[in-house]
Design an enzyme around this catalytic site. Structure first.
Site, PDB file in Angstrom:
ATOM      1  N   GLU A  18      56.681  49.962  44.410  1.00 50.66           N
ATOM      2  CA  GLU A  18      56.042  49.285  45.552  1.00 50.66           C
ATOM      3  C   GLU A  18      57.081  48.869  46.594  1.00 50.66           C
ATOM      4  O   GLU A  18      58.177  48.409  46.240  1.00 50.66           O
ATOM      5  CB  GLU A  18      55.292  48.030  45.094  1.00 50.66           C
ATOM      6  CG  GLU A  18      54.571  47.364  46.276  1.00 50.66           C
ATOM      7  CD  GLU A  18      54.045  45.971  45.967  1.00 50.66           C
ATOM      8  OE1 GLU A  18      52.967  45.875  45.384  1.00 50.66           O
ATOM      9  OE2 GLU A  18      54.736  44.987  46.324  1.00 50.66           O
ATOM     10  N   PRO A  21      56.449  46.417  54.235  1.00 48.49           N
ATOM     11  CA  PRO A  21      56.905  46.827  55.565  1.00 48.49           C
ATOM     12  C   PRO A  21      57.989  45.897  56.109  1.00 48.49           C
ATOM     13  O   PRO A  21      57.753  44.686  56.239  1.00 48.49           O
ATOM     14  CB  PRO A  21      55.640  46.736  56.435  1.00 48.49           C
ATOM     15  CG  PRO A  21      54.653  45.975  55.644  1.00 48.49           C
ATOM     16  CD  PRO A  21      55.070  45.925  54.218  1.00 48.49           C
ATOM     17  N   PRO A  22      59.188  46.428  56.407  1.00 54.61           N
ATOM     18  CA  PRO A  22      60.244  45.584  56.970  1.00 54.61           C
ATOM     19  C   PRO A  22      59.860  45.066  58.359  1.00 54.61           C
ATOM     20  O   PRO A  22      58.977  45.631  59.012  1.00 54.61           O
ATOM     21  CB  PRO A  22      61.442  46.546  57.076  1.00 54.61           C
ATOM     22  CG  PRO A  22      61.117  47.689  56.192  1.00 54.61           C
ATOM     23  CD  PRO A  22      59.633  47.806  56.190  1.00 54.61           C
TER      24      PRO A  22
HETATM   25  P1  FAD Z   1      39.438  39.673  44.459  1.00 56.09           P
HETATM   26  O1  FAD Z   1      39.558  40.562  43.275  1.00 56.09           O
HETATM   27  O2  FAD Z   1      38.426  40.082  45.444  1.00 56.09           O
HETATM   28  O3  FAD Z   1      39.137  38.208  43.990  1.00 56.09           O
HETATM   29  C1  FAD Z   1      40.024  37.131  43.901  1.00 56.09           C
HETATM   30  C2  FAD Z   1      39.383  35.983  43.156  1.00 56.09           C
HETATM   31  O4  FAD Z   1      38.133  35.631  43.699  1.00 56.09           O
HETATM   32  C3  FAD Z   1      39.102  36.243  41.698  1.00 56.09           C
HETATM   33  O5  FAD Z   1      39.258  35.026  41.030  1.00 56.09           O
HETATM   34  C4  FAD Z   1      37.671  36.699  41.687  1.00 56.09           C
HETATM   35  O6  FAD Z   1      37.099  36.500  40.434  1.00 56.09           O
HETATM   36  C5  FAD Z   1      37.098  35.832  42.760  1.00 56.09           C
HETATM   37  N1  FAD Z   1      35.996  36.498  43.487  1.00 56.09           N
HETATM   38  C6  FAD Z   1      36.110  37.107  44.699  1.00 56.09           C
HETATM   39  N2  FAD Z   1      34.924  37.577  45.088  1.00 56.09           N
HETATM   40  C7  FAD Z   1      34.057  37.277  44.112  1.00 56.09           C
HETATM   41  C8  FAD Z   1      32.681  37.521  43.932  1.00 56.09           C
HETATM   42  N3  FAD Z   1      31.951  38.142  44.838  1.00 56.09           N
HETATM   43  N4  FAD Z   1      32.117  37.089  42.790  1.00 56.09           N
HETATM   44  C9  FAD Z   1      32.838  36.456  41.870  1.00 56.09           C
HETATM   45  N5  FAD Z   1      34.138  36.180  41.988  1.00 56.09           N
HETATM   46  C10 FAD Z   1      34.738  36.602  43.089  1.00 56.09           C
HETATM   47  N6  FAD Z   1      47.994  40.472  49.468  1.00 56.09           N
HETATM   48  C11 FAD Z   1      48.218  40.912  50.745  1.00 56.09           C
HETATM   49  O7  FAD Z   1      47.981  40.175  51.710  1.00 56.09           O
HETATM   50  N7  FAD Z   1      48.723  42.165  50.978  1.00 56.09           N
HETATM   51  C12 FAD Z   1      48.981  43.036  49.980  1.00 56.09           C
HETATM   52  O8  FAD Z   1      49.433  44.165  50.220  1.00 56.09           O
HETATM   53  C13 FAD Z   1      48.760  42.602  48.626  1.00 56.09           C
HETATM   54  N8  FAD Z   1      49.005  43.418  47.580  1.00 56.09           N
HETATM   55  C14 FAD Z   1      48.719  42.998  46.302  1.00 56.09           C
HETATM   56  C15 FAD Z   1      48.923  43.882  45.228  1.00 56.09           C
HETATM   57  C16 FAD Z   1      48.624  43.496  43.923  1.00 56.09           C
HETATM   58  C17 FAD Z   1      48.850  44.468  42.781  1.00 56.09           C
HETATM   59  C18 FAD Z   1      48.125  42.190  43.669  1.00 56.09           C
HETATM   60  C19 FAD Z   1      47.840  41.754  42.264  1.00 56.09           C
HETATM   61  C20 FAD Z   1      47.930  41.304  44.730  1.00 56.09           C
HETATM   62  C21 FAD Z   1      48.212  41.691  46.052  1.00 56.09           C
HETATM   63  N9  FAD Z   1      47.999  40.846  47.136  1.00 56.09           N
HETATM   64  C22 FAD Z   1      48.243  41.282  48.426  1.00 56.09           C
HETATM   65  C23 FAD Z   1      47.532  39.459  46.918  1.00 56.09           C
HETATM   66  C24 FAD Z   1      45.999  39.353  46.996  1.00 56.09           C
HETATM   67  O9  FAD Z   1      45.577  39.636  48.315  1.00 56.09           O
HETATM   68  C25 FAD Z   1      45.610  37.934  46.599  1.00 56.09           C
HETATM   69  O10 FAD Z   1      45.896  37.707  45.255  1.00 56.09           O
HETATM   70  C26 FAD Z   1      44.177  37.538  46.928  1.00 56.09           C
HETATM   71  O11 FAD Z   1      44.051  36.127  46.752  1.00 56.09           O
HETATM   72  C27 FAD Z   1      43.139  38.182  46.057  1.00 56.09           C
HETATM   73  O12 FAD Z   1      42.878  39.483  46.407  1.00 56.09           O
HETATM   74  P2  FAD Z   1      42.060  40.429  45.380  1.00 56.09           P
HETATM   75  O13 FAD Z   1      41.693  41.689  46.057  1.00 56.09           O
HETATM   76  O14 FAD Z   1      42.778  40.523  44.114  1.00 56.09           O
HETATM   77  O15 FAD Z   1      40.784  39.522  45.189  1.00 56.09           O
END
Ligand code: FAD
Length: 317
Positions: A18, A21-22
């Site tokens: 992974e 972006p710089p």
């Molecule tokens: P989701 O899976 O949508 O949900 C997060 C939380 O909310 C969970 O607890 C889930 O159970 C709950 N939830 C959400 N919607 C519902 C629903 N409808 N019903 C029930 N529960 C719900 N952030 C960035 O800004 N840029 C990135 O490039 C980036 N890359 C990442 C890469 C990885 C591998 C990981 C693990 C995280 C990354 N993040 C990034 C961080 C991420 O954006 C945050 O952790 C964010 O708070 C959650 O995004 P998610 O898509 O995992 O959330």
């Protein structure tokens, strides 16, 4: 095969990198120099993050295109919903499709600064997955994020509540997979047993797609503290004590991070994990040293010597 979940099902132990972006053009060019070296090791894919709230949209799109078409590595672009109007998300997806990128890490994103809770923009989506599927059917391979220790919002002191939150996250992860997610990458962790249990728990509810462990080698003491604090990562007591003892020696911390990375990856692979996903923080030394020590890359195949081999002892990169 362009979709990553098919590539990782081929059966060979694999690794992926992974990058983020710089901030400057010079930084981007440095990143590409590194990428050119790092892809000679044959990662199964590389991914590029999406700055919080779409702050790096143009740079991320540009880097994704160059990674796919110039560096010729299978590329996955992250995409989040925070502060993104549907039209913006739609045009970003159209653009990556035009560039031949076929893999998206579909995310919700963190709430904007100063806001506690995530709220979709008006008429917006609560996970990028909804949009990817709606507009593009099966064109994209869609990866989603998983949280072996629960999402940080659900990490609380009360153990009973904590268990509830953990299982609610897994239920939601299942929904994401049923809606089209075909691969899971996890948040960083330092407790391998926790990851292995998370995989078992996912399988027990019928989540059957590949689950890749996100490994962040410890590179600096400050960086480690910041990331584990922000993500509320559990740090095993022995790890914490060992690191505290060397925290003022940058080189020792880096080497400790490499040793630990090797140990964690070995334990994961021995337990049947199909591959490892390395958070490189845009640096090559730790990630490549770990892979070399695991025997997952062949240094003899590298066209030029690795730069740090010429770094005098005691200096750090
Ligand atoms: P989701 O899976 O949508 O949900 C997060 C939380 O909310 C969970 O607890 C889930 O159970 C709950 N939830 C959400 N919607 C519902 C629903 N409808 N019903 C029930 N529960 C719900 N952030 C960035 O800004 N840029 C990135 O490039 C980036 N890359 C990442 C890469 C990885 C591998 C990981 C693990 C995280 C990354 N993040 C990034 C961080 C991420 O954006 C945050 O952790 C964010 O708070 C959650 O995004 P998610 O898509 O995992 O959330």
């Amino acid at each position: 095969i362009d979709k990553i979940n098919q590539k990782v099902k081929e059966g060979k132990t694999f690794f992926s990198f992974e990058f983020f972006p710089p901030r400057t053009e010079e930084g981007v060019e440095n990143l590409f120099e590194r990428l050119e070296r790092m892809v000679t090791y044959a990662p199964v894919f590389c991914d590029i993050t999406w700055g919080a709230g779409g702050s790096t949209a143009d740079v991320t799109l540009d880097i994704a295109a160059r990674m796919q078409n110039q560096i010729c590595v299978e590329t996955m672009m992250h995409l989040t919903c925070t502060n993104m109007q549907i039209e913006k998300l739609e045009s970003a997806l159209k653009e990556v499709k035009k560039m031949g990128v076929r893999n998206i890490l579909a995310l919700r994103g963190d709430p904007p600064k100063g806001q506690d809770k995530f709220e979709a923009v008006e008429g917006g989506f609560s996970c990028a997955l909804d949009l990817v599927k709606k507009e593009h059917g099966d064109y994209f391979g869609i990866c989603v994020a998983g949280y072996p220790e629960a999402h940080p919002d659900g990490i609380v002191d009360d153990p009973e509540q904590m268990q509830k939150n953990y299982w609610a996250d897994i239920a939601y992860l299942k929904e994401k997979v049923e809606a089209g997610g075909d691969l899971i990458i996890t948040q960083l962790f330092y407790d391998v047993e926790r990851f292995l249990q998370f995989v078992k728990d996912c399988r027990s509810v019928g989540i059957n797609c590949p689950i890749l462990p996100g490994i962040m080698p410890i590179m600096t003491y400050g960086g480690f503290k910041r990331m584990t604090g922000f993500c509320k990562t559990k740090v095993p007591a022995e790890l914490d004590a060992a690191l505290e003892a060397i925290k003022d020696n940058d080189e020792a911390v880096k080497n400790f991070g490499i040793d630990l990375g090797v140990k964690m990856c070995r334990q994961l692979l021995d337990a049947g994990t199909p591959g490892v996903h390395l958070y490189t923080l845009n640096l090559e030394r730790s990630a490549l040293a770990i892979l070399e020590r695991l025997g997952m890359v062949d240094p003899a195949k590298i066209p030029r010597p690795l730069p740090w081999r010429h770094v005098p002892a005691g200096t750090s990169r």
